[in-house]
Write an enzyme that holds these catalytic residues in place. Structure first.
Site, mmCIF file in Angstrom:
data_model
loop_
_atom_site.group_PDB
_atom_site.id
_atom_site.type_symbol
_atom_site.label_atom_id
_atom_site.label_comp_id
_atom_site.label_asym_id
_atom_site.label_seq_id
_atom_site.Cartn_x
_atom_site.Cartn_y
_atom_site.Cartn_z
ATOM 1 N N ARG A 21 14.798 33.394 -12.431
ATOM 2 C CA ARG A 21 14.896 32.387 -11.367
ATOM 3 C C ARG A 21 16.137 32.641 -10.531
ATOM 4 O O ARG A 21 17.241 32.760 -11.069
ATOM 5 C CB ARG A 21 14.954 30.974 -11.954
ATOM 6 C CG ARG A 21 13.620 30.575 -12.484
ATOM 7 C CD ARG A 21 13.556 29.124 -12.854
ATOM 8 N NE ARG A 21 12.351 28.937 -13.645
ATOM 9 C CZ ARG A 21 12.048 27.848 -14.314
ATOM 10 N NH1 ARG A 21 12.865 26.808 -14.277
ATOM 11 N NH2 ARG A 21 10.941 27.778 -15.009
ATOM 12 N N SER A 112 9.482 26.207 -11.227
ATOM 13 C CA SER A 112 9.228 24.936 -11.893
ATOM 14 C C SER A 112 9.730 23.720 -11.121
ATOM 15 O O SER A 112 9.336 23.506 -9.998
ATOM 16 C CB SER A 112 9.837 25.000 -13.289
ATOM 17 O OG SER A 112 9.407 23.916 -14.034
ATOM 18 N N HIS A 113 10.636 22.970 -11.731
ATOM 19 C CA HIS A 113 11.107 21.716 -11.137
ATOM 20 C C HIS A 113 12.226 21.934 -10.121
ATOM 21 O O HIS A 113 12.720 20.975 -9.533
ATOM 22 C CB HIS A 113 11.607 20.804 -12.249
ATOM 23 C CG HIS A 113 12.676 21.466 -13.049
ATOM 24 N ND1 HIS A 113 12.418 22.516 -13.896
ATOM 25 C CD2 HIS A 113 14.005 21.270 -13.106
ATOM 26 C CE1 HIS A 113 13.542 22.931 -14.445
ATOM 27 N NE2 HIS A 113 14.522 22.195 -13.983
ATOM 28 N N ASP A 276 5.589 18.245 -12.620
ATOM 29 C CA ASP A 276 6.626 18.985 -11.889
ATOM 30 C C ASP A 276 6.036 20.077 -10.997
ATOM 31 O O ASP A 276 4.819 20.177 -10.834
ATOM 32 C CB ASP A 276 7.649 19.579 -12.866
ATOM 33 C CG ASP A 276 7.072 20.718 -13.674
ATOM 34 O OD1 ASP A 276 5.843 20.732 -13.881
ATOM 35 O OD2 ASP A 276 7.833 21.613 -14.098
ATOM 36 N N ASP A 278 5.353 23.244 -11.164
ATOM 37 C CA ASP A 278 4.304 24.153 -11.639
ATOM 38 C C ASP A 278 3.344 23.472 -12.607
ATOM 39 O O ASP A 278 2.522 24.146 -13.239
ATOM 40 C CB ASP A 278 4.923 25.399 -12.272
ATOM 41 C CG ASP A 278 5.799 25.089 -13.469
ATOM 42 O OD1 ASP A 278 6.383 23.982 -13.514
ATOM 43 O OD2 ASP A 278 5.907 25.939 -14.368
ATOM 44 N N ASP A 280 3.700 21.900 -15.548
ATOM 45 C CA ASP A 280 3.768 21.948 -17.012
ATOM 46 C C ASP A 280 4.563 20.784 -17.615
ATOM 47 O O ASP A 280 4.553 20.591 -18.822
ATOM 48 C CB ASP A 280 4.282 23.308 -17.507
ATOM 49 C CG ASP A 280 5.647 23.665 -16.953
ATOM 50 O OD1 ASP A 280 6.202 22.876 -16.158
ATOM 51 O OD2 ASP A 280 6.154 24.756 -17.296
ATOM 52 N N LYS A 375 3.456 24.514 -21.931
ATOM 53 C CA LYS A 375 3.405 23.066 -21.900
ATOM 54 C C LYS A 375 2.479 22.650 -20.767
ATOM 55 O O LYS A 375 2.217 23.432 -19.856
ATOM 56 C CB LYS A 375 4.800 22.471 -21.770
ATOM 57 C CG LYS A 375 5.653 22.978 -20.607
ATOM 58 C CD LYS A 375 7.074 22.452 -20.808
ATOM 59 C CE LYS A 375 7.967 22.725 -19.608
ATOM 60 N NZ LYS A 375 8.616 24.036 -19.661
HETATM 61 C C1 VG1 Z 1 14.850 23.767 -19.130
HETATM 62 C C2 VG1 Z 1 14.513 22.801 -20.241
HETATM 63 C C3 VG1 Z 1 13.608 23.472 -21.261
HETATM 64 C C4 VG1 Z 1 12.370 24.026 -20.549
HETATM 65 C C5 VG1 Z 1 12.787 24.933 -19.420
HETATM 66 C C6 VG1 Z 1 11.603 25.429 -18.601
HETATM 67 O O1 VG1 Z 1 15.572 24.857 -19.647
HETATM 68 O O2 VG1 Z 1 15.664 22.315 -20.857
HETATM 69 O O3 VG1 Z 1 13.278 22.557 -22.258
HETATM 70 O O4 VG1 Z 1 11.566 24.750 -21.448
HETATM 71 O O5 VG1 Z 1 13.659 24.241 -18.535
HETATM 72 O O6 VG1 Z 1 10.847 24.379 -18.118
HETATM 73 P P1 VG1 Z 1 17.164 24.963 -19.550
HETATM 74 O O7 VG1 Z 1 17.507 26.302 -20.136
HETATM 75 O O8 VG1 Z 1 17.516 24.810 -18.116
HETATM 76 O O9 VG1 Z 1 17.706 23.826 -20.358
HETATM 77 V V1 VG1 Z 1 10.149 24.489 -16.585
HETATM 78 O O10 VG1 Z 1 9.102 23.180 -16.413
HETATM 79 O O11 VG1 Z 1 11.535 24.617 -15.681
HETATM 80 O O12 VG1 Z 1 9.328 25.954 -16.657
HETATM 81 CO CO CO Z 2 7.750 23.424 -15.023
#
Ligand code: VG1
Ligand code: CO
Length: 542
Positions: A21, A112-113, A276, A278, A280, A375
């Site tokens: 990312r 993702s978010h 969110d 994507d 999940d 997820k």
């Molecule tokens: C975050 C969350 C984690 C999740 C990841 C991807 O990671 O804490 O639980 O699996 O995002 O989710 P981090 O390393 O920033 O804490 V998503 O929906 O961004 O693919």
């Molecule tokens: Co996501």
């Protein structure tokens, strides 16, 4: 024609918690995308003639990267690419397509978010043939390759039309453009009692779903409104936009505050949910009650047998380490296994494949099951709806009864975003150095029982993952956990996870931040957050 193009490596293509990312301008550097995709292909074996799935969450730069990925897949010898119409596939839908059509793997394009747009975030993730995110062994190989890459292969095939469902040729390779929703909707129908949910909607059950202008819009419209008969306008913000309408497509109490406010009103609908960027993650709010993701995992596990897809019970539950222990109590009662993994869905894949766990979840609003290997936001929403349709009780009643039976795990996460990397590292390094001296010390009325840096031993492939988060456990079962985010694109994000268990139902009605107040103070004292970061309060509290 296939061209081999000379390139030079970038040094920063290390996949994080969930793929690579970066800001869009980083991805737009010459050959940046090509280098990474070629590094993925170079780390794989024996995919000649096989199928690659490609899809993304529709964010800015999605279409450009999809064209590059198709041209490179053709040049590298894939036999077929399956791509969602318009380049759209939610992350769980992509996982399903990989599994259902027995693809070799998939490229999931999403951050993702994180926000989208020309100056916001983009991401690329590789998923393996079980439909799940590549395990660390693979992501490490990709990173190693990216540091040495000197050329990539690309086919001159022009723009492939990804907007019309059907098959086209791209050189020797076939590109199959599919409806992004149909297979996923069919899978959901196979798991849940759609008839019961339809009856519930027909009798006046009111729901509001916020797709946050992200990928779940078309899925929610089709499943909730067309197939389940929820009234028109149940799904809001359902048109995916490249910049998510300028918002963070993050379904939490900060970025979906409007939904929370709506659900706290006297005339609130029965059920509120969001997903969110994507698709999940999920946010679940009942009339007058927010359900923490950790509680939601426990509740879904305790009630899953009410849905046809899980009527024979669960094999086990898995949760990420920072997720609260609420699910552990359910597993104990059900007499099934409970697994504690590092953060990130890639660690659940082996447990699901081996049949050790059926349902998995993370405190960060991710819940899912063995139906895919990601997820799945809408899956969680539909399982909730199925449970509500069978139990015919309100969300609030179901949650409070659950607490009365199992006790309540008060839980909150405090994020300090965009902290200077060195300062954030200092917090963690200092804590790590003091771990052995912490047990036995006291902070106010709290006494440290144990402290460690979480390490995971995968029971299936026996791989080891170290330094996955610092845990401070207090006597009585409370704890605080510290770790640095692996998905951010600006400086570092320090996450502090705070949890306290309360068995007494008379004390289940407290405000969460108040119930955790002494632990919040202790966390700052132990880690010196204010001292190191200069921040007096978190950026985001969920
Ligand atoms: C975050 C969350 C984690 C999740 C990841 C991807 O990671 O804490 O639980 O699996 O995002 O989710 P981090 O390393 O920033 O804490 V998503 O929906 O961004 O693919
Ligand atoms: Co996501």
């Amino acid at each position: 024609m296939i061209r081999t193009v000379k390139t030079t490596p970038y040094t920063d293509q290390k996949p994080g918690t969930s793929g690579l990312r970066k800001k869009v301008p980083v991805f737009q550097q010459p050959n940046y995308v090509e280098n990474f995709i070629q590094s993925v292909f170079d780390s794989l074996e024996a995919f000649q003639g096989k199928t690659l799935v490609i899809g993304g969450d529709g964010r800015f730069y999605n279409r450009e990267v999809i064209q590059k990925a198709i041209a490179m897949a053709a040049a590298n010898g894939f036999g077929e690419v399956i791509v969602g119409q318009g380049g759209i596939l939610s992350t769980p839908a992509a996982s399903n397509i990989i599994r259902k059509y027995k693809a070799f793997g998939g490229l999931v394009l999403s951050a993702s978010h994180n926000p989208g747009g020309p100056h916001e975030d983009f991401g690329i993730k590789y998923n393996i043939s079980n439909g799940g995110p590549a395990p660390e062994k693979v992501t490490e190989a990709i990173f190693a390759r990216s540091k040495a890459i000197d050329s990539y292969k690309i086919a001159d095939i022009g723009q492939v039309d990804i907007d019309k469902v059907g098959s086209v040729k791209a050189g020797e390779m076939t590109v199959k453009v599919i409806d992004p929703v149909a297979d996923y909707a069919e899978l959901m129908e196979s798991l849940f009692d759609f008839e019961a949910i339809r009856t519930m909607f027909a009798s006046g059950f009111r729901m509001t779903f916020d797709a946050m202008h992200a990928v779940t819009g078309p899925y929610a419209k089709e499943i909730l409104e067309n197939r389940l008969g929820a009234p028109n306008h149940t799904a809001h913000n359902f048109v995916p936009l490249p910049d998510f309408g300028g918002h963070h497509p993050d379904p939490n109490l900060v970025h979906a505050k409007h939904l929370f406010d709506e659900m706290m009103r006297d005339d609130a609908p029965d059920f509120g949910a969001a997903s969110d960027g994507d698709g999940d993650r999920n946010l679940i709010i009942g009339n007058g009650i927010f359900v923490t993701p950790s509680d939601s995992l426990a509740l879904l596990a305790a009630n899953a047998h009410l849905a046809p897809g899980y009527k024979d019970g669960l094999k086990g539950i898995a949760r990420s380490m920072p997720t609260s222990a609420a699910a552990d109590r359910v597993a104990e009662k059900l007499g099934i296994g409970i697994y504690e993994t590092p953060t990130g869905w890639k660690f659940f894949g082996n447990l699901l494949d081996a049949g050790l766990a059926t349902i998995c979840g993370e405190e960060s609003a991710g819940t899912g099951s063995d139906h895919v290997r990601e997820k799945d936001g809408l899956w969680a929403v539909l399982l909730w709806l199925n449970i509500l349709a069978v139990r015919k009780e309100s969300v609030k009643d179901i949650v409070t009864k659950h607490w009365a039976e199992y006790g309540r795990n008060y839980y909150s996460r405090h994020d300090y975003e965009a902290v200077e990397t060195e300062r954030a590292n200092a917090v963690v390094d200092e804590l790590r150095a003091r771990l052995s001296t912490l047990p036995g010390t006291s902070l106010g009325a709290l006494r440290v029982a144990a402290a460690d840096d979480f390490a995971y031993h995968d029971p299936v492939d026996h791989s080891e993952s170290r330094n996955q988060g610092i845990r401070i456990m207090f006597e009585g079962g409370s704890r605080v956990v510290f770790r640095l985010s692996g998905t951010g694109t600006e400086g570092a994000t320090l996450r502090v996870y705070i949890e306290r268990y309360e068995a007494d139902p008379a004390k289940h009605g407290l405000d969460t931040q108040q119930a955790l107040a002494d632990l919040i103070v202790a966390a700052d004292e132990i880690a010196g957050i204010t001292k190191h970061t200069g921040r007096s309060k978190p950026t985001v509290i969920t």
